[in-house]
Design a protein around this motif. Sequence first.
Motif, PDB file in Angstrom:
ATOM      1  N   LEU A   1      21.293 109.397   6.379  1.00 41.04           N
ATOM      2  CA  LEU A   1      20.352 109.876   7.387  1.00 41.04           C
ATOM      3  C   LEU A   1      19.200 108.897   7.563  1.00 41.04           C
ATOM      4  CD1 LEU A   1      19.414 112.038   9.353  1.00 41.04           C
ATOM      5  CD2 LEU A   1      18.351 113.249   7.430  1.00 41.04           C
ATOM      6  N   ALA A   2      18.679 108.378   6.458  1.00 45.80           N
ATOM      7  CA  ALA A   2      17.590 107.401   6.544  1.00 45.80           C
ATOM      8  C   ALA A   2      18.053 106.152   7.303  1.00 45.80           C
ATOM      9  CB  ALA A   2      17.098 107.033   5.144  1.00 45.80           C
ATOM     10  N   TYR A   3      19.280 105.737   7.047  1.00 43.12           N
ATOM     11  CA  TYR A   3      19.828 104.576   7.743  1.00 43.12           C
ATOM     12  C   TYR A   3      20.003 104.874   9.231  1.00 43.12           C
ATOM     13  CZ  TYR A   3      23.078 100.891   9.103  1.00 43.12           C
ATOM     14  OH  TYR A   3      23.694  99.838   9.754  1.00 43.12           O
ATOM     15  N   ALA A   4      20.525 106.059   9.550  1.00 42.82           N
ATOM     16  CA  ALA A   4      20.735 106.436  10.951  1.00 42.82           C
ATOM     17  C   ALA A   4      19.408 106.486  11.709  1.00 42.82           C
ATOM     18  CB  ALA A   4      21.446 107.789  11.035  1.00 42.82           C
ATOM     19  N   GLU A   5      18.376 107.009  11.069  1.00 45.51           N
ATOM     20  CA  GLU A   5      17.049 107.073  11.696  1.00 45.51           C
ATOM     21  C   GLU A   5      16.499 105.673  11.941  1.00 45.51           C
ATOM     22  OE1 GLU A   5      14.992 109.457   8.862  1.00 45.51           O
ATOM     23  OE2 GLU A   5      15.591 111.370   9.792  1.00 45.51           O
ATOM     24  N   ALA A   6      16.658 104.802  10.957  1.00 42.81           N
ATOM     25  CA  ALA A   6      16.163 103.428  11.107  1.00 42.81           C
ATOM     26  C   ALA A   6      16.948 102.683  12.184  1.00 42.81           C
ATOM     27  CB  ALA A   6      16.263 102.695   9.776  1.00 42.81           C
ATOM     28  N   GLN A   7      18.243 102.919  12.244  1.00 42.73           N
ATOM     29  CA  GLN A   7      19.066 102.272  13.259  1.00 42.73           C
ATOM     30  C   GLN A   7      18.662 102.745  14.659  1.00 42.73           C
ATOM     31  OE1 GLN A   7      23.444 103.104  14.483  1.00 42.73           O
ATOM     32  NE2 GLN A   7      23.602 101.700  12.750  1.00 42.73           N
ATOM     33  N   GLN A   8      18.482 104.041  14.808  1.00 44.19           N
ATOM     34  CA  GLN A   8      18.090 104.587  16.115  1.00 44.19           C
ATOM     35  C   GLN A   8      16.724 104.050  16.545  1.00 44.19           C
ATOM     36  OE1 GLN A   8      15.677 106.984  17.208  1.00 44.19           O
ATOM     37  NE2 GLN A   8      16.540 107.031  19.281  1.00 44.19           N
ATOM     38  N   GLN A   9      15.829 103.912  15.587  1.00 46.65           N
ATOM     39  CA  GLN A   9      14.499 103.371  15.897  1.00 46.65           C
ATOM     40  C   GLN A   9      14.589 101.918  16.340  1.00 46.65           C
ATOM     41  OE1 GLN A   9      10.783 104.160  13.444  1.00 46.65           O
ATOM     42  NE2 GLN A   9      11.185 102.055  12.824  1.00 46.65           N
ATOM     43  N   ALA A  10      15.425 101.133  15.648  1.00 47.23           N
ATOM     44  CA  ALA A  10      15.582  99.721  16.000  1.00 47.23           C
ATOM     45  C   ALA A  10      16.132  99.570  17.414  1.00 47.23           C
ATOM     46  CB  ALA A  10      16.501  99.031  14.996  1.00 47.23           C
TER      47      ALA A  10
ATOM     48  N   MET B   1      14.782  92.771  17.117  1.00 47.26           N
ATOM     49  CA  MET B   1      15.956  93.107  16.317  1.00 47.26           C
ATOM     50  C   MET B   1      15.751  92.725  14.856  1.00 47.26           C
ATOM     51  SD  MET B   1      18.807  91.410  14.873  1.00 47.26           S
ATOM     52  CE  MET B   1      19.150  89.983  15.923  1.00 47.26           C
ATOM     53  N   ILE B   2      15.263  91.510  14.609  1.00 54.42           N
ATOM     54  CA  ILE B   2      15.047  91.044  13.238  1.00 54.42           C
ATOM     55  C   ILE B   2      14.005  91.905  12.533  1.00 54.42           C
ATOM     56  CG2 ILE B   2      14.171  89.122  11.848  1.00 54.42           C
ATOM     57  CD1 ILE B   2      15.421  87.240  13.946  1.00 54.42           C
ATOM     58  N   ARG B   3      12.950  92.230  13.241  1.00 48.84           N
ATOM     59  CA  ARG B   3      11.854  93.000  12.648  1.00 48.84           C
ATOM     60  C   ARG B   3      12.254  94.442  12.358  1.00 48.84           C
ATOM     61  NH1 ARG B   3       8.681  91.978  16.297  1.00 48.84           N
ATOM     62  NH2 ARG B   3       8.762  93.895  17.530  1.00 48.84           N
ATOM     63  N   GLU B   4      13.066  95.041  13.226  1.00 48.62           N
ATOM     64  CA  GLU B   4      13.362  96.470  13.127  1.00 48.62           C
ATOM     65  C   GLU B   4      14.678  96.789  12.419  1.00 48.62           C
ATOM     66  OE1 GLU B   4      11.287  98.738  13.913  1.00 48.62           O
ATOM     67  OE2 GLU B   4       9.808  97.515  14.962  1.00 48.62           O
ATOM     68  N   SER B   5      15.534  95.806  12.215  1.00 50.08           N
ATOM     69  CA  SER B   5      16.848  96.094  11.617  1.00 50.08           C
ATOM     70  C   SER B   5      16.700  96.697  10.224  1.00 50.08           C
ATOM     71  CB  SER B   5      17.688  94.821  11.538  1.00 50.08           C
ATOM     72  OG  SER B   5      18.102  94.407  12.817  1.00 50.08           O
ATOM     73  N   PRO B   6      17.403  97.805   9.959  1.00 56.43           N
ATOM     74  CA  PRO B   6      17.317  98.438   8.632  1.00 56.43           C
ATOM     75  C   PRO B   6      18.141  97.674   7.605  1.00 56.43           C
ATOM     76  CG  PRO B   6      18.899  99.610   9.993  1.00 56.43           C
ATOM     77  CD  PRO B   6      18.272  98.552  10.875  1.00 56.43           C
ATOM     78  N   PRO B   7      17.824  97.847   6.317  1.00 60.85           N
ATOM     79  CA  PRO B   7      18.693  97.267   5.282  1.00 60.85           C
ATOM     80  C   PRO B   7      20.053  97.959   5.307  1.00 60.85           C
ATOM     81  CG  PRO B   7      17.051  98.722   4.306  1.00 60.85           C
ATOM     82  CD  PRO B   7      16.678  98.574   5.753  1.00 60.85           C
ATOM     83  N   GLY B   8      21.001  97.389   4.617  1.00 59.60           N
ATOM     84  CA  GLY B   8      22.351  97.944   4.636  1.00 59.60           C
ATOM     85  C   GLY B   8      22.432  99.326   4.001  1.00 59.60           C
ATOM     86  N   LEU B   9      23.522 100.002   4.320  1.00 68.31           N
ATOM     87  CA  LEU B   9      23.773 101.336   3.766  1.00 68.31           C
ATOM     88  C   LEU B   9      24.688 101.178   2.553  1.00 68.31           C
ATOM     89  CD1 LEU B   9      23.588 104.426   3.932  1.00 68.31           C
ATOM     90  CD2 LEU B   9      25.522 104.366   5.538  1.00 68.31           C
ATOM     91  N   PHE B  10      24.162 101.443   1.367  1.00 71.27           N
ATOM     92  CA  PHE B  10      24.915 101.257   0.127  1.00 71.27           C
ATOM     93  C   PHE B  10      25.130 102.610  -0.555  1.00 71.27           C
ATOM     94  CE2 PHE B  10      22.389  97.349   0.786  1.00 71.27           C
ATOM     95  CZ  PHE B  10      23.440  96.453   0.951  1.00 71.27           C
ATOM     96  N   LEU B  11      26.373 103.055  -0.575  1.00 72.10           N
ATOM     97  CA  LEU B  11      26.716 104.361  -1.135  1.00 72.10           C
ATOM     98  C   LEU B  11      27.696 104.249  -2.302  1.00 72.10           C
ATOM     99  CD1 LEU B  11      27.317 106.237   2.260  1.00 72.10           C
ATOM    100  CD2 LEU B  11      25.210 106.204   0.901  1.00 72.10           C
ATOM    101  N   ALA B  12      28.017 103.033  -2.710  1.00 74.20           N
ATOM    102  CA  ALA B  12      29.073 102.834  -3.706  1.00 74.20           C
ATOM    103  C   ALA B  12      28.759 103.540  -5.025  1.00 74.20           C
ATOM    104  CB  ALA B  12      29.280 101.342  -3.945  1.00 74.20           C
ATOM    105  N   GLU B  13      27.506 103.521  -5.446  1.00 76.47           N
ATOM    106  CA  GLU B  13      27.154 104.111  -6.740  1.00 76.47           C
ATOM    107  C   GLU B  13      27.408 105.612  -6.741  1.00 76.47           C
ATOM    108  OE1 GLU B  13      23.266 104.543  -9.726  1.00 76.47           O
ATOM    109  OE2 GLU B  13      23.217 103.158  -8.025  1.00 76.47           O
ATOM    110  N   GLU B  14      26.953 106.287  -5.677  1.00 76.69           N
ATOM    111  CA  GLU B  14      27.142 107.737  -5.611  1.00 76.69           C
ATOM    112  C   GLU B  14      28.615 108.112  -5.443  1.00 76.69           C
ATOM    113  OE1 GLU B  14      22.978 106.827  -4.552  1.00 76.69           O
ATOM    114  OE2 GLU B  14      24.908 106.047  -3.889  1.00 76.69           O
TER     115      GLU B  14
END
Length: 218
Positions: free
Chosen positions: A151-160, A189-202
């Motif tokens: 969800l945090a990634y989706a919000e950041a992506q939508q904002q970018a 794009m460079i300023r607003e792009s979110p970091p990657g979505l990493f779910l491997a641990e969970e």
Amino acid sequence: MPSYKYLLLALVFLALVLLYRWIPSRKIWAIFSLTLLLTGAAAFWSFPPPPPPKMTPEERAEIHQQQEIFSAWYDEHKKNITQLDYNWQQYHNTLESFKEGAIDIQTTYVRLTQLAKDAKRTQSAVDAHVPPLALTGINYDLVAAVRQKTLAYAEAQQQAISRTKNAADPAQLLTSSPAEQSRILEDTMIRESPPGLFLAEEISALRENLTIPPEKDE
């Protein structure tokens, strides 16, 4: 068996205290103590670990049920992740097409406007896809963490995407140079792009929790 280890340690410690009082030579006491400690340490680690308790049919049934619940939830979650990936790919394709001169700024703005709406719908879908209450304990917590990260990634992506769309608005741009306009969009794009979505641990922890070892599933 583990209690024997601690009993052994207590006996060794007691023996060292008594020997300290009975042996007049501190050098002899130190040598004897070292020997006793090394012997005790070897004995301490020589005890084999207790065998894992055999899983009951009820425990196996519970894990199988948790597997089914998680699998159903995760199948839908992967669809949302696929849509997030698609939105992000379209975002970059649009900016690249404008940079290469394949589309003009007006077309870029129209595409980004539609993409911002798509990204908002994807964000809402991720937000609505809550963890199943039937998941128990740590499994629920891990799924909740997966959903929250996504969800945090989706919000950041939508904002970018939205901010890049605003930057591409022809009515707001202060330059008519396509090269300069492209630079503005790329900077956004460079300023607003979110970091990657990493779910491997969970996901790895969930799979471990929901897998019955072969030796227990007999």
